[in-house]
Design an enzyme around this catalytic site. Sequence first.
Site, PDB file in Angstrom:
ATOM      1  N   ARG A  51     -90.180 -66.438  61.318  1.00 13.07           N
ATOM      2  CA  ARG A  51     -90.711 -67.376  62.260  1.00 13.07           C
ATOM      3  C   ARG A  51     -90.675 -67.190  63.823  1.00 13.07           C
ATOM      4  NH1 ARG A  51     -93.282 -70.907  58.616  1.00 13.07           N
ATOM      5  NH2 ARG A  51     -93.491 -72.144  60.494  1.00 13.07           N
TER       6      ARG A  51
ATOM      7  N   TRP B 234     -89.554 -68.988  69.031  1.00  9.93           N
ATOM      8  CA  TRP B 234     -90.414 -68.308  69.118  1.00  9.93           C
ATOM      9  C   TRP B 234     -91.057 -68.886  70.645  1.00  9.93           C
ATOM     10  CZ3 TRP B 234     -95.585 -68.141  70.452  1.00  9.93           C
ATOM     11  CH2 TRP B 234     -96.173 -66.952  70.474  1.00  9.93           C
TER      12      TRP B 234
ATOM     13  N   GLY C  86     -93.879 -76.110  67.375  1.00 14.86           N
ATOM     14  CA  GLY C  86     -95.461 -76.544  67.822  1.00 14.86           C
ATOM     15  C   GLY C  86     -95.431 -76.618  69.298  1.00 14.86           C
TER      16      GLY C  86
END
Length: 608
Positions: free
Chosen positions: A27, A74, A101
Amino acid sequence: MCGIVGYIGKKEVVPILLEGLSKLEYRGYDSAGVAVCQDGKVTVRKNKGRLSVLEENLSVKKISGTLGIGHTRWATHGEPNDVNAHPHENTAGNIAVIHNGIIENYMKLKEWLIEEGKVFKSETDTEVIAHLIDYYFEGDLVLAVQKSVAKLEGAYAIAVISKSNPNQLVAVRKDSPLIVGVGKGENFVASDIPALLKHTRDVYFLDDGDIAILTQDDIKILNEFGGEVKKEVFNVTWDVKAAEKGGYQHFMLKEIYEQPNAIKETLSPRIDNEGNIDLNEINLTKDDLKEINKIVIVACGTAYHAGLVGKYAIEKFAKIPVETDVASEFRYRDPFIDKNTLFIAVSQSGETADTLAALREAKRRDAKIIAVTNVVGSRISREAEDVFYTWAGPEIAVASTKAYITQLVSMYLIALDLGLKRGTLSKGKYKSVIKELREFPDKAEKILNNVSPIQELADKQFNNQSVFYMGRGIDDYVGREGSLKLKEISYIHSEAIAAGELKHGTIALIEEGILIIAVATQEHLYEKMLSNIKEVKARGAYVIAIAKENQIEIEKTADKVLYIPETINELTPILSVIPLQLLAYYIAVARGCDIDKPKNLAKSVTVE
Ligand code: M6R
């Protein structure tokens, strides 16, 4: 995009967090960190780089405790470095937060919090959450989280621990994935199922606005209005091995080899003993079908390429006009959609922010919504009216392969079903296409049993600066997927073009030695493709063609041919993509790339 894991129980938390994060590294993987609550304090360790850097750090400077949160990042706001890595803390360092987010109004909040005396260390949007919770904290962590999220605009999955609440883990979500794992004397939160499989198969899917309050022995879920919600436990039936490499060098290769089985898994539940398609998951009556005058397929990346093939198949078999659009463009173009539109969202993860936003836009305009997705319980699956699961099993590699192939199969099944119901497809043709589809697991296997010519080519061609893919009709769509695979894992610049477009510009780039991949499986376009191949060869290109077994005369024109088993024209994409996946894979291997974790990418793109 980031990975979240949290634990509260009786066991040492650090190994559980690290193991969970290792399953979520797909992810995001530019930094990682953990926070542990113990002995009246919250200790944070975080490092730039892969999870292994953090593991190393924690093996030297050990921390201990039974409540903690972990994160693999990320980067969106602020470069990947130690400071910007999660968890983030409040000024006093007694509240730690991890987040997946984007907080869109973080600048405004940050300015206000600085005026209130909060000291910021990082460039991230996430840090405002830690300071906000601190601002509202008066002894009740849940209340402070509730008040804080009321101030946030954007997407978030958040997990929080606090020194003052050593028996509580609080998590909340809006538009970013988050699940709760139910254990015995221990409970978990995570972004995705693989992080929990070692510990539990019972999970709750949180809805937007839900706050989960976890203790060792209890899980309480409140909705956005503060009311308690009772959710059904979802039991995950995956085989744990499905989310492990199982002896393959990379997840990508394993997943390529899983494709014959994945095709079977998608087909079998939908084809009855008489060889008819039974799509009981799609509630479209004959009357509904009469109303539908247009289909819109929306997706991103590889799923978009499946949508292009879907357009071809539906128009061919069901004779309904279809538009396929990339989700990030769709909702900003004021799309012409109404109650007579059937909207199909295609998404492996079921969490892609742009696809989700497009789905919501289509819903707002009264379209009928079908989701084609791989992940049970994903946001997109829950917001669509009907869900067509692709049943590819967990796909871990960032580069999508088996999910794509099952998306193609799903598209064909939907197209055939619509065609029969609308009377635009004869029963004979319908039956013969289904019969052929059922042969595909074996045909895919046949390609996978002969990979050495592909490996040899990759070993010779891995040094190219730039590669072009060309094809006509559905071959063009497959070329686009091949090109995306190559660029994302090997970092070679690559473009796919409709072969007929070549001489309208791109041919200017063709020069001595340049590699062209020509997908040429369509009989009715075959001669035209041969001409295109000759045109690029005349300018010095080296051409690898993808053709059907019976098209051997193409050897006279192309430099090298990779064959796929004989099949009907309409279905070739399911087979012709396999050599392209393998070629991209072996080129990336030859270039020494980190195939399962390509730079700058993440598996599920949950931010716009
Ligand atoms: O989960 P989704 O199918 O919605 O993801 C869409 C794209 O982000 C995804 O297909 C991406 O292009 C892959 N990395 C391609 O291999």
